[in-house]
Design an enzyme around this catalytic site. Structure first.
Site, short mmCIF file in Angstrom:
data_model
loop_
_atom_site.label_atom_id
_atom_site.label_comp_id
_atom_site.label_asym_id
_atom_site.label_seq_id
_atom_site.Cartn_x
_atom_site.Cartn_y
_atom_site.Cartn_z
N SER A 1 -17.80 -28.02 81.31
CA SER A 1 -17.09 -26.71 80.92
C SER A 1 -15.41 -27.06 81.55
O SER A 1 -14.81 -27.82 80.96
CB SER A 1 -17.84 -25.73 81.88
OG SER A 1 -17.40 -24.40 81.47
N ASP B 1 -23.22 -23.06 71.65
CA ASP B 1 -22.52 -22.72 72.58
C ASP B 1 -21.84 -21.40 72.35
O ASP B 1 -20.80 -21.50 71.69
CB ASP B 1 -21.54 -23.75 73.11
CG ASP B 1 -21.06 -23.50 74.62
OD1 ASP B 1 -21.03 -22.24 75.07
OD2 ASP B 1 -20.82 -24.42 75.22
N HIS C 1 -24.41 -23.34 76.25
CA HIS C 1 -23.51 -24.09 76.87
C HIS C 1 -24.24 -24.92 78.20
O HIS C 1 -23.55 -26.03 78.80
CB HIS C 1 -22.68 -22.90 77.88
CG HIS C 1 -21.41 -23.38 78.52
ND1 HIS C 1 -20.47 -23.99 78.05
CD2 HIS C 1 -21.20 -23.35 79.92
CE1 HIS C 1 -19.48 -24.27 78.90
NE2 HIS C 1 -19.95 -23.83 80.12
#
Length: 740
Positions: free
Chosen positions: A597, A672, A704
């Protein structure tokens, strides 16, 4: 988030930790190798306590499941003895419900809301089938199916909930259902629950609140009409893929228009309330005055926060508190109204996050906590002894302790261990708390304390896990600081168990680096930690450095990255890598970095801007341009792209694809809804246009977290392990000998 003491010694530690709060354990290693399968099949998972619900008096409740019958129960326990004193409800006794997976009491604990058949909406939200269970009569009443956020009125006579984006109230006395709103529409109008970006970034779903007299409900209405839609193809198992379409405001684009409304139960009427100029309403909360609603507003830059008191009877409002910051003001859930309607509030206005006490008119009465350290959690206030309970890092930013202090700021006392991570779960009356304590070498210990900090009993100690891990070859985290770019940065390092300072080892750096985050903490292992240790035993040194922009070291350290996400954080990782490479035992030609991320954004930037030190990088679900991310998170730190074009572009790895020299693995889930796979696709295009070779793997329909489906995480970490072994010249038997 580590390991060996004989069980007897470990037991002695448990018995003595009340009195010797600086106790530590030795860390030794066995001979077994950690495997990826063991990491992901739960072999190393510690025993945990079910999330408990504090009840009235000195009691708490737990949701328990019988492994054989699969039946569920809500059981009542005594804090004093930790023994079960009653079973409140058992699903086997209910004809209407096979089993339930959630429960919530009303105020006087005579009724329960039981939930089942849950379906995911977004990451933190779901809809389900809910019933009210009357504990005395054992009667079950259906509230509704596919509903969200059902909530008892304080007088227990009604339940409010949302369905299909509208707000409803069910009268439990006569069964009548009142429809409060009727304009709800998917991807258009939402009443009583939040939109995607509020749920993700302001961390709440239920956007309605009962007042204490049960005669008003305040709620938010979201008009998403002008918010752009984002769509994702869902591959699934059908012949044709389906599409997930939802409103997602990207940086600089239009947000939903949020308005505040008040429903009067007695007159069955709704009115819109005015609270000045704002972009966001991230919190609504009734005070202890049944006619006074407290509303938090923020401007679009999120650097001007106001608390409004709204009179429910005449609709007038006034600002009771205003906070401004050159960067941004954090939203928190610590606002607590005391019996006289004075309130407790946390703020970092003096440079560190601390607790403040204001009177009912918003005048500052006292700064309760002070010091060059951060309050990390506010637990509550005991009006019997005027004590405030909180968690902080005043014993070092990698530790967390539990404390009490008088409302006047005097008589501060530590209630927990001084070192490691301590997290408290207090009883409603603040007489007891269950403390969870761990360090990097001690697995979670759950202990019962009284409100004075006296440890009464160890509940779970994970001694079996400690003993089990003694068989494995593992190394401790070595905590230290490293001075980089003029700042002392927290760092941990994991070396091979057979480390030889006369040999050279490849190095892998791990980081997240997002604003206010922390990865260097003295806590027990997570899955990543076991993986890092596995890599270390294969002949690698693993390092983590929390650079500028991370949390718990004060406002200025955290907010230095304002308008420049990816600049100072990247500079710190590159400089740290170069400094560590000067150590005799680090192979400067084999240094990698990875992250997920925000950490993927960082690792991508590092291998591009730091191509003279990093030879390998892995980026999982990375942001590659903040232009693609949502308004609330991105603009909090960057303002809009229209206002800060250079801040967005100068630190976007997309614009530096031509600098790639090393090995780069890019991983993303196509489903995601948070960091869209668009980020990866645009990065791919930039690398192709620059004629740079790289490796790409896309996990179909994964969100995600990239975890759904059989063996997904095992597959991902197998791929990453292989990539590191192949590209960082890892040889667990023969590290390079230092010449000369």
């Amino acid at each position: 988030m580590k390991k060996i003491c004989f069980l007897a010694i470990f037991s002695i530690f448990l018995l003595s930790c009340k009195n010797d709060k600086k106790s530590t354990t030795n860390f030794t290693t066995g001979t077994k190798e950690i495997t990826l399968e063991e990491i992901w099949d739960g072999t190393f998972s510690p025993e945990r306590m079910n999330a408990l619900n504090s009840m009235n008096g000195d009691f708490y409740s737990l949701l328990n499941t019988d492994k054989k019958t699969k039946s569920t129960t809500v059981d009542k326990y005594s804090y004093e003895t930790l023994e079960k004193v009653a079973t409140i409800v058992n699903s086997t006794d209910l004809k209407e419900i096979d089993r339930f997976s959630s429960y919530e009491f009303n105020n006087d604990e005579t009724k329960l809301l039981l939930g089942t058949d849950f379906k995911k909406v977004y990451r933190h939200s779901s809809k389900g089938k809910f019933f009210v269970y009357d504990i005395t009569s054992k009667q079950v009443t259906l509230i509704g199916e596919d509903i969200q956020e059902p909530t008892f009125s304080p007088d227990s006579k009604k339940v409010a909930y949302t369905k299909n984006n509208d707000l409803f109230i069910k009268n439990l006395v006569n069964g009548k259902v009142t429809r409060v709103t009727s304009d709800g529409k998917v991807n258009s109008i939402i009443n009583g629950t939040t939109d995607w970006v509020y749920e993700e970034e302001f961390a709440f779903v239920r956007a309605f609140r009962w007042n204490k007299n049960s005669n008003y409900i305040a709620f938010l209405r979201f008009d998403e009409t002008n918010v752009h839609e984002f769509s994702m193809d869902i591959t699934g198992n059908s012949l044709y893929p389906s599409q997930q379409v939802f409103k997602y405001p990207k940086a600089g684009e239009k947000n939903a228009k949020v308005s505040l409304h008040l429903f009067n139960i007695n007159t069955n009427s709704t009115k819109k309330l005015s609270v000045g100029e704002y972009e966001y309403i991230p919190r609504i909360q009734w005070t202890n005055d049944a006619n006074t609603l407290c509303v938090t507003t923020l401007n679009r830059h999120q650097n001007d926060l106001s608390l409004y008191f709204v009179n429910a009877q005449n609709g007038t409002s006034k600002v009771i508190l205003n906070e401004k910051d050159d960067a941004y003001v954090d939203i928190q859930d610590n606002l607590t109204f005391l019996e006289d309607n004075s309130f407790i509030w946390t703020s970092e206005k003096d440079g560190y996050n601390h607790i403040y006490h204001y009177d009912a008119n918003g005048n500052l009465k006292n700064q309760v906590t002070k010091g060059d350290w951060e309050v990390t959690n506010y637990y509550g206030f005991n009006n019997e002894n005027n004590q405030v309970y909180y968690q902080s890092v005043e014993n070092g930013s990698i530790n967390r302790g539990v404390y009490s202090i008088g409302l006047d700021g005097k008589n501060k006392k530590i209630l927990s261990n001084e070192v490691g991570q301590n997290t408290a779960s207090f009883s409603k009356n603040m007489h007891y708390f269950i403390n969870t304590h761990s360090t990097s070498e001690i697995p979670p210990i759950y202990s019962l304390y009284n409100g004075e900090g006296e440890m009464l009993k160890v509940i779970k100690d994970n001694a079996n896990l400690k003993e089990q891990l003694s068989e494995y070859k593992m190394s401790p985290k070595e905590f230290s600081t490293i001075n980089v770019n003029g700042n002392d940065l927290n760092m941990w390092m994991i070396k091979p168990a057979n480390f030889d300072e006369n040999k050279k080892y490849p190095m892998l750096m791990f980081q997240y680096s997002g604003p206010g985050s922390q990865q260097v903490a003295n806590r027990w292992n997570g899955s990543n930690d076991y993986w890092h240790n596995m890599l270390a035993q294969q002949g690698m040194i693993v390092v983590c450095v929390d650079g500028r922009g991370t949390g718990l070291k004060g406002r200025d350290f955290k907010k230095v990255t304002q308008k420049e996400l990816g600049k100072y954080e990247v500079e710190d990782q590159i400089a740290a890598a170069k400094q560590l490479a000067e150590r005799n035992y680090i192979d400067k030609n084999n240094i990698g970095i990875w992250g997920w991320s925000y950490g993927g954004f960082m690792s991508t930037n590092c291998i591009l801007k730091g191509n003279d030190i990093f030879t390998t990088a892995i980026a999982v679900a990375p942001v590659t341009s903040w232009r693609f991310y949502d308004t609330v998170y991105t603009e909090r730190y960057m303002q809009t792209p229209q206002e800060n074009e250079s801040g967005y572009d100068d630190n976007s790895p997309i614009n530096y694809a031509d600098k790639l020299k090393g090995n780069y693995l890019l991983v993303h889930g196509s489903g995601d809804d948070n960091v869209h796979v668009q980020n990866t696709m645009r990065m791919v295009n930039a690398l192709v246009e620059a004629n740079k070779q790289f490796d790409l793997f896309v996990y179909p329909d994964r969100t995600h977290g990239i975890y759904k489906g059989k063996n997904t995480r095992l597959h991902l970490f197998t791929k990453m392990t292989n990539y590191i072994q192949e590209n960082l010249n890892v040889n667990k038997d023969k590290p390079t000998e230092i010449k000369g």
